[in-house]
Design a protein around this motif. Sequence first.
Motif, mmCIF file in Angstrom:
data_model
loop_
_atom_site.group_PDB
_atom_site.id
_atom_site.type_symbol
_atom_site.label_atom_id
_atom_site.label_comp_id
_atom_site.label_asym_id
_atom_site.label_seq_id
_atom_site.Cartn_x
_atom_site.Cartn_y
_atom_site.Cartn_z
ATOM 1 N N MET A 1 0.790 -1.237 0.000
ATOM 2 C CA MET A 1 0.000 0.000 0.000
ATOM 3 C C MET A 1 0.824 1.289 0.000
ATOM 4 O O MET A 1 0.243 2.375 0.022
ATOM 5 N N HIS A 2 2.155 1.191 -0.043
ATOM 6 C CA HIS A 2 2.950 2.440 -0.086
ATOM 7 C C HIS A 2 4.342 2.121 -0.639
ATOM 8 O O HIS A 2 5.272 1.851 0.115
ATOM 9 N N GLU A 3 4.441 2.122 -1.962
ATOM 10 C CA GLU A 3 5.742 1.920 -2.624
ATOM 11 C C GLU A 3 5.892 2.965 -3.728
ATOM 12 O O GLU A 3 4.944 3.222 -4.463
ATOM 13 N N HIS A 4 7.070 3.525 -3.839
ATOM 14 C CA HIS A 4 7.349 4.436 -4.941
ATOM 15 C C HIS A 4 8.059 3.661 -6.044
ATOM 16 O O HIS A 4 8.760 2.684 -5.782
ATOM 17 N N VAL A 5 7.897 4.106 -7.296
ATOM 18 C CA VAL A 5 8.769 3.587 -8.350
ATOM 19 C C VAL A 5 10.062 4.403 -8.313
ATOM 20 O O VAL A 5 11.148 3.851 -8.180
ATOM 21 N N LEU B 1 -5.512 10.301 -2.682
ATOM 22 C CA LEU B 1 -4.925 11.591 -2.335
ATOM 23 C C LEU B 1 -3.813 11.416 -1.316
ATOM 24 O O LEU B 1 -3.851 10.506 -0.498
ATOM 25 N N LYS B 2 -2.834 12.342 -1.369
ATOM 26 C CA LYS B 2 -1.682 12.242 -0.471
ATOM 27 C C LYS B 2 -1.328 13.614 0.079
ATOM 28 O O LYS B 2 -1.304 14.593 -0.661
ATOM 29 N N CYS B 3 -1.060 13.687 1.379
ATOM 30 C CA CYS B 3 -0.494 14.903 1.966
ATOM 31 C C CYS B 3 0.397 14.492 3.126
ATOM 32 O O CYS B 3 0.548 13.305 3.412
ATOM 33 N N GLY C 1 -0.076 6.875 7.127
ATOM 34 C CA GLY C 1 1.177 6.357 6.608
ATOM 35 C C GLY C 1 2.293 6.463 7.639
ATOM 36 O O GLY C 1 2.356 7.429 8.405
ATOM 37 N N HIS C 2 3.155 5.441 7.667
ATOM 38 C CA HIS C 2 4.317 5.381 8.542
ATOM 39 C C HIS C 2 3.944 5.235 10.026
ATOM 40 O O HIS C 2 4.778 5.442 10.895
ATOM 41 N N ALA C 3 2.675 4.850 10.277
ATOM 42 C CA ALA C 3 2.278 4.541 11.659
ATOM 43 C C ALA C 3 3.203 3.466 12.231
ATOM 44 O O ALA C 3 3.528 3.470 13.420
ATOM 45 N N HIS D 1 6.843 -1.191 2.117
ATOM 46 C CA HIS D 1 8.225 -0.838 2.470
ATOM 47 C C HIS D 1 8.508 0.671 2.365
ATOM 48 O O HIS D 1 9.538 1.128 2.849
ATOM 49 N N ASP D 2 7.651 1.429 1.644
ATOM 50 C CA ASP D 2 8.005 2.817 1.274
ATOM 51 C C ASP D 2 9.333 2.804 0.499
ATOM 52 O O ASP D 2 10.139 3.724 0.601
ATOM 53 N N ALA D 3 9.549 1.729 -0.278
ATOM 54 C CA ALA D 3 10.801 1.602 -1.043
ATOM 55 C C ALA D 3 10.647 2.238 -2.421
ATOM 56 O O ALA D 3 9.618 2.861 -2.725
HETATM 57 ZN ZN ZN Z 1 6.635 7.352 0.716
#
Ligand code: ZN
Length: 330
Positions: free
Chosen positions: A21-25, A144-146, A206-208, A263-265
Amino acid sequence: MASVETVRGPVELSDLGPTLMHEHVFVLSTEHVQNYGSTWWDEEARVADAIVKLNALHAKGIHTIVDPTVWGLGRDIPRIQRIAAQTPVNIIVATGLYVYEELPQQYAYRGPGTLIEMPEPMVTDFARDITEGIAGTGVKAAFLKCCMETPELTPGVERIARAVARTHLETGAPITVHTSGPHQTGRNTVRIFQEEGVDLTKVVIGHAGDSNDLDYLTGLADQGVLLGMDRFGLDLFNPTAERVKTIVALAARGYAPSMVLAHDANCFIDYWGGAHDQLRPVAAPNWHYEHISDDVLPALLEAGVTQAQLDTMLIENPVRYFTRAQGGAA
Ligand SMILES: [Zn+2]
């Protein structure tokens, strides 16, 4: 059947499968790359590398990534389209703004109560990304993201959060917030979104998972939000063993329906400039797409989390998050 927008177009929610649910390319500053990247940014090589990494992730059984790369992190949808065309992984993209304190000048002088009095331009821009598509590509943002990073709320961050909340109300799109575990900024996030009438079940804190404070985490989950246990491999913020222990404790208390994993990788981040490929294996050896499949899921099972609970976190919770309310805007 309900669907969700991805880079390749709508996908049935029942086809999302296991989802991170939270990965960047990529995480890039477009201006940094344009001005200082000539010795280390090779567009073709990086696109090819991303395809290899996403295909390897797919081979591990992960079928979808949710990519919250918005303005401030180098969103470039045409580049992501090239990658999405060559991997079976579904990539879900976002709209919003990634800043920790100050509004970009491009919004500071436009909007209610500013030099140029007009309806909130962030809501206009974010909603267009969701309903019409991003920058003429036809690719629609699905969430949406903030950010809510600093312990004290700045006027800029508050204006962005309220614009994100109002876009959510207008479009029905769910929200992911970058929060700080140490500063426990999930609380401010929930407060502001409650004031705005946001459906808290459509919010990922995110990042909880950077926090192991069970009172903080259960307090948030009890308000309805999803907890982003989403930085596996960033041991600097919280080591994997601790992250696993916290998930085990929460799952034992019945909170599997409140957690999502990631991973937020990324495949490349320019925070390290040209030293990326040398530094990453040393600085954060487990910070890559496959750490959860290879190490975290086996560790959770070993510690007593059931396969059904893993399916809840990896499949059912993402589907619920992306399911639009009856009668909500498309
Ligand atoms: Zn991120």
